[in-house]
Write an enzyme that holds these catalytic residues in place. Sequence first.
Site, PDB file in Angstrom:
ATOM      1  N   ASN A  34       0.845  -1.198   0.000  1.00 10.68           N
ATOM      2  CA  ASN A  34       0.000   0.000   0.000  1.00 10.68           C
ATOM      3  C   ASN A  34       0.879   1.246   0.000  1.00 10.68           C
ATOM      4  OD1 ASN A  34       0.442   0.920   2.875  1.00 10.68           O
ATOM      5  ND2 ASN A  34      -0.336  -1.155   3.234  1.00 10.68           N
ATOM      6  N   ARG A  35       0.256   2.407  -0.012  1.00 16.93           N
ATOM      7  CA  ARG A  35       0.974   3.665  -0.233  1.00 16.93           C
ATOM      8  C   ARG A  35       1.563   4.305   1.015  1.00 16.93           C
ATOM      9  NH1 ARG A  35      -0.089   5.235  -5.402  1.00 16.93           N
ATOM     10  NH2 ARG A  35      -1.989   4.401  -6.332  1.00 16.93           N
TER      11      ARG A  35
END
Length: 244
Positions: A34-35
Amino acid sequence: RLVLGRSGDLAGRRVIITAGGTHEPIDPVRYIGNRSSGKMGYSLAIEARDRGAHVLLISGPVALPAPYGIEVQRVETAVQMRDAVYSSITDADVLIMSAAVADFRPAEPAAQKIKKVSGQARGQSETDAFSLHLVQNPDILKDLAEPLQESHNRNEQPRRRLIRVGFAAETEDIIANARHKLAAKQLDLLVANDVTRSDSGFATDTNKVLIFHADGAVEDLPVMAKSDVAAAIWDRVVPFLGTM
Ligand code: CTP
Ligand code: CA
């Protein structure tokens, strides 16, 4: 800035902070991630160090250097992060889970790199679709909620209470989702941010957060540098420690 060291308001406290996202392997060269940049968690760790705490920073794969004076344990997966938290939790005063833990992992990571379907075989198949079988990861924070009974009728020393703080990155219904998470995980504080804003959330240096308290109070903080958000969070954690 002034380094308070052993005289700060977290002097003698042991705090565990998780940061960054987790990587869940699909095969030897690929993962689900994820970011999360880790910036909020690293800011929390640096602030706690400056206030005199002994800090263990359990970090997913991020591009940030290990901060001076902080014990850093690097992990990849949610299960590794859980194991790292559990093996250091007994003498901790505070756990702040700022990590974006992957909710699901591939059930069985492939031992070899997965090859695409090519040529004739592809023409014969019904579709180009490819699916991965995922299973849910353990919820690190929730699984540490104090059992509701226990503690009474025990001759043992009452164990020092662990202060638990969660984060919630939301894209919609922030308030309802945050309230639900605070209650479901029996947290002392929950910090929610709206990751759809360009000045808040992943990879930015600023954050716009709401802080939810267990008694129902909500604070709406202005956009601030992540280092200032970190200070605001510790300001709210310290009073919990005063009574112990
Ligand atoms: N968390 C955790 N273990 C997980 C997932 C989340 O400890 N497997 C923690 C996060 O570090 C965060 C808090 O729980 O502090 C809330 O995470 P979030 O992803 O917002 O909530 P979830 O409970 O996973 O719910 P959902 O993603 O479905 O909104
Ligand atoms: Ca989640």
